[in-house]
Enzyme design. Sequence first.
Site, PDB file in Angstrom:
ATOM      1  N   GLY A 138       0.879  -1.173   0.000  1.00  0.00           N
ATOM      2  CA  GLY A 138       0.000   0.000   0.000  1.00  0.00           C
ATOM      3  C   GLY A 138       0.912   1.217   0.000  1.00  0.00           C
ATOM      4  O   GLY A 138       1.963   1.180   0.646  1.00  0.00           O
ATOM      5  N   ASP A 139       0.530   2.272  -0.702  1.00  0.00           N
ATOM      6  CA  ASP A 139       1.498   3.361  -0.966  1.00  0.00           C
ATOM      7  C   ASP A 139       2.239   3.865   0.273  1.00  0.00           C
ATOM      8  O   ASP A 139       3.469   3.906   0.298  1.00  0.00           O
ATOM      9  CB  ASP A 139       0.810   4.509  -1.722  1.00  0.00           C
ATOM     10  N   THR A 140       1.503   4.227   1.328  1.00  0.00           N
ATOM     11  CA  THR A 140       2.172   4.795   2.512  1.00  0.00           C
ATOM     12  C   THR A 140       2.972   3.739   3.275  1.00  0.00           C
ATOM     13  O   THR A 140       3.970   4.055   3.916  1.00  0.00           O
ATOM     14  CB  THR A 140       1.140   5.435   3.472  1.00  0.00           C
ATOM     15  N   TRP A 180     -10.630  -4.953  -3.296  1.00  0.00           N
ATOM     16  CA  TRP A 180     -11.708  -5.175  -2.328  1.00  0.00           C
ATOM     17  C   TRP A 180     -11.306  -4.397  -1.078  1.00  0.00           C
ATOM     18  O   TRP A 180     -10.592  -4.910  -0.226  1.00  0.00           O
ATOM     19  CB  TRP A 180     -11.834  -6.662  -1.994  1.00  0.00           C
ATOM     20  N   ASN A 194      -0.706  11.458  -4.741  1.00  0.00           N
ATOM     21  CA  ASN A 194      -1.031  10.125  -5.269  1.00  0.00           C
ATOM     22  C   ASN A 194      -2.489  10.044  -5.754  1.00  0.00           C
ATOM     23  O   ASN A 194      -3.308   9.295  -5.197  1.00  0.00           O
ATOM     24  CB  ASN A 194      -0.784   9.085  -4.173  1.00  0.00           C
ATOM     25  N   ALA A 227       7.887   2.810  -7.604  1.00  0.00           N
ATOM     26  CA  ALA A 227       8.951   3.768  -7.996  1.00  0.00           C
ATOM     27  C   ALA A 227       8.796   5.044  -7.171  1.00  0.00           C
ATOM     28  O   ALA A 227       9.744   5.492  -6.509  1.00  0.00           O
ATOM     29  CB  ALA A 227       8.873   4.072  -9.481  1.00  0.00           C
ATOM     30  N   ASP A 244       6.875   5.585  -4.463  1.00  0.00           N
ATOM     31  CA  ASP A 244       6.871   5.340  -3.009  1.00  0.00           C
ATOM     32  C   ASP A 244       8.299   5.169  -2.483  1.00  0.00           C
ATOM     33  O   ASP A 244       8.638   5.667  -1.404  1.00  0.00           O
ATOM     34  CB  ASP A 244       6.065   4.079  -2.666  1.00  0.00           C
TER      35      ASP A 244
HETATM   36  P1  ADP Z   1       5.256   7.410  -9.592  1.00  0.00           P
HETATM   37  O1  ADP Z   1       5.553   5.947  -9.357  1.00  0.00           O
HETATM   38  O2  ADP Z   1       4.780   8.099  -8.354  1.00  0.00           O
HETATM   39  O3  ADP Z   1       4.443   7.703 -10.816  1.00  0.00           O
HETATM   40  P2  ADP Z   1       7.556   8.237 -11.110  1.00  0.00           P
HETATM   41  O4  ADP Z   1       7.165   7.336 -12.221  1.00  0.00           O
HETATM   42  O5  ADP Z   1       7.680   9.658 -11.422  1.00  0.00           O
HETATM   43  O6  ADP Z   1       6.660   8.090  -9.809  1.00  0.00           O
HETATM   44  O7  ADP Z   1       8.947   7.698 -10.578  1.00  0.00           O
HETATM   45  C1  ADP Z   1       9.507   8.084  -9.358  1.00  0.00           C
HETATM   46  C2  ADP Z   1      11.011   8.059  -9.483  1.00  0.00           C
HETATM   47  O8  ADP Z   1      11.429   6.745  -9.891  1.00  0.00           O
HETATM   48  C3  ADP Z   1      11.551   8.995 -10.542  1.00  0.00           C
HETATM   49  O9  ADP Z   1      11.746  10.295 -10.023  1.00  0.00           O
HETATM   50  C4  ADP Z   1      12.846   8.307 -10.940  1.00  0.00           C
HETATM   51  O10 ADP Z   1      13.874   8.613 -10.010  1.00  0.00           O
HETATM   52  C5  ADP Z   1      12.503   6.829 -10.795  1.00  0.00           C
HETATM   53  N1  ADP Z   1      12.082   6.264 -12.091  1.00  0.00           N
HETATM   54  C6  ADP Z   1      10.824   6.006 -12.517  1.00  0.00           C
HETATM   55  N2  ADP Z   1      10.835   5.477 -13.767  1.00  0.00           N
HETATM   56  C7  ADP Z   1      12.131   5.397 -14.129  1.00  0.00           C
HETATM   57  C8  ADP Z   1      12.832   4.916 -15.297  1.00  0.00           C
HETATM   58  N3  ADP Z   1      12.176   4.426 -16.349  1.00  0.00           N
HETATM   59  N4  ADP Z   1      14.174   4.967 -15.291  1.00  0.00           N
HETATM   60  C9  ADP Z   1      14.870   5.447 -14.233  1.00  0.00           C
HETATM   61  N5  ADP Z   1      14.272   5.912 -13.120  1.00  0.00           N
HETATM   62  C10 ADP Z   1      12.928   5.886 -13.057  1.00  0.00           C
END
Ligand code: ADP
Length: 305
Positions: free
Chosen positions: A29-31, A102, A165, A256, A258
Site C-alpha cells: 500500500g502506498d504509505t 476489495w 497520489n 517507484a 513510493d
Molecule cells: P510514480 O511511481 O509516483 O508515478 P515516477 O514514475 O515519477 O513516480 O517515478 C519516481 C522516481 O522513480 C523517478 O523520479 C525516478 O527517479 C525513478 N524512475 C521512474 N521510472 C524510471 C525509469 N524508467 N528509469 C529510471 N528511473 C525511473
Amino acid sequence: MGGRFLSIGECMVELSQAKDGHLRKGFAGDTFNTAWYARACMPQDWSVDYFTALGDDAMSDEMLDFMGAHGIGTANIRRLLGKTPGLYMINLKDGERSFSYWRDSSAARQLAADGDQLRTAIEASDVLYFSGITLAILSHEDAETLLAELRRAKAIGKLVAFDPNIRPRLWSSLDAMHTLIGEGARASTLVMPSFDDEAAHFGDDSIAGTIRRYRQHGANMVVVKNGPEGATIGTDAGETLVPAVKVAKVVDTTSAGDSFNGAFLADYLEHDDPIAAAHFAAVIAAKVIQEHGALVPPEKLQTAD
Ligand code: ADP
C-alpha cells in the site's frame, strides 16, 4: 540525531499470480511502501512506525507480524472488532497488469475515527507522512480530523510530507478530490507529487506550474517526480532538476514513487540537503524498478556509499 517517523494510511493484502498460476500473498500500500523504504534507508536511531487500523482476524495478525518483523513499529495500530484489511489482486494478461480491489469496507477506513488516539500518535512523532490515498479512503469528517492534527504538527515546526497520489476512482467526487488534495498540501511542509498525475487531474502544463500551485497552498518545498526524466525540487531558492538514474531494463515500476519518497525523506532528514536527497532517492528508485514487487528487500538496495 535520530527521531520518530510516522507514516499514515492503508496497507492491504496483495495477491499476485505466480508463473504456475498459484496465488502469492504479500502486503503493500502506498504509505506502507514508503515506510518500508524509509526503514531500509534511515539510520537505526530513527524509528519508523505505521499508523492504520486493522481488524481482529488472522490476516490482520499476519500483517502486523510482517510489519514488526521488518522493523516497522505497530504500536499505534488500532484493532477493530469484526473488520478485515483491504485486499487487491494483480492480474496479468499478455504482459499487461491490471488491479482488482476489495477495500470498500476495510478497517483502514476508520483509521482517523478515534481523534484522541490519532493526536497522541502524531504528537509523539517528529516527521509525518500521508498521501491522497490516505485522505480518499476516509469519511469527510475523519479526513478533516486528520488534517487538523497535521496542521497542528506543521504549526509547531514538524516536517509533514504529502504525496497527492491522485486516484480519482477512490474519491466520492472530483470536487472532493480537488478540495482535499489542496487541503492536504496546506497541512504539509513538503509535497511530493508525480507530474503525470498532476497534469492529468489539475491541468498543469509544466512542472513549474505544479510547483507553483502547491507552494501557493503553503508547502515550503515541492519535489515533483517525473519518471525517467528525474525529479524537480522547488523551494524559495528556485528550482533544480535532479536527473533519474539510467536503467538498462525496467522490470516493474510498482513503488517507484513510493521508494523515491522513502529514500528522499531518509536522506533529507539525515543531511538536510534536498538535492543530495533527490540524487540518493533516484538511485534507490532505479534499483526498485529493476526488481519485481512493491517491497524490494533492503539487501538489494545497498549503495556504494
Ligand atoms: P510514480 O511511481 O509516483 O508515478 P515516477 O514514475 O515519477 O513516480 O517515478 C519516481 C522516481 O522513480 C523517478 O523520479 C525516478 O527517479 C525513478 N524512475 C521512474 N521510472 C524510471 C525509469 N524508467 N528509469 C529510471 N528511473 C525511473
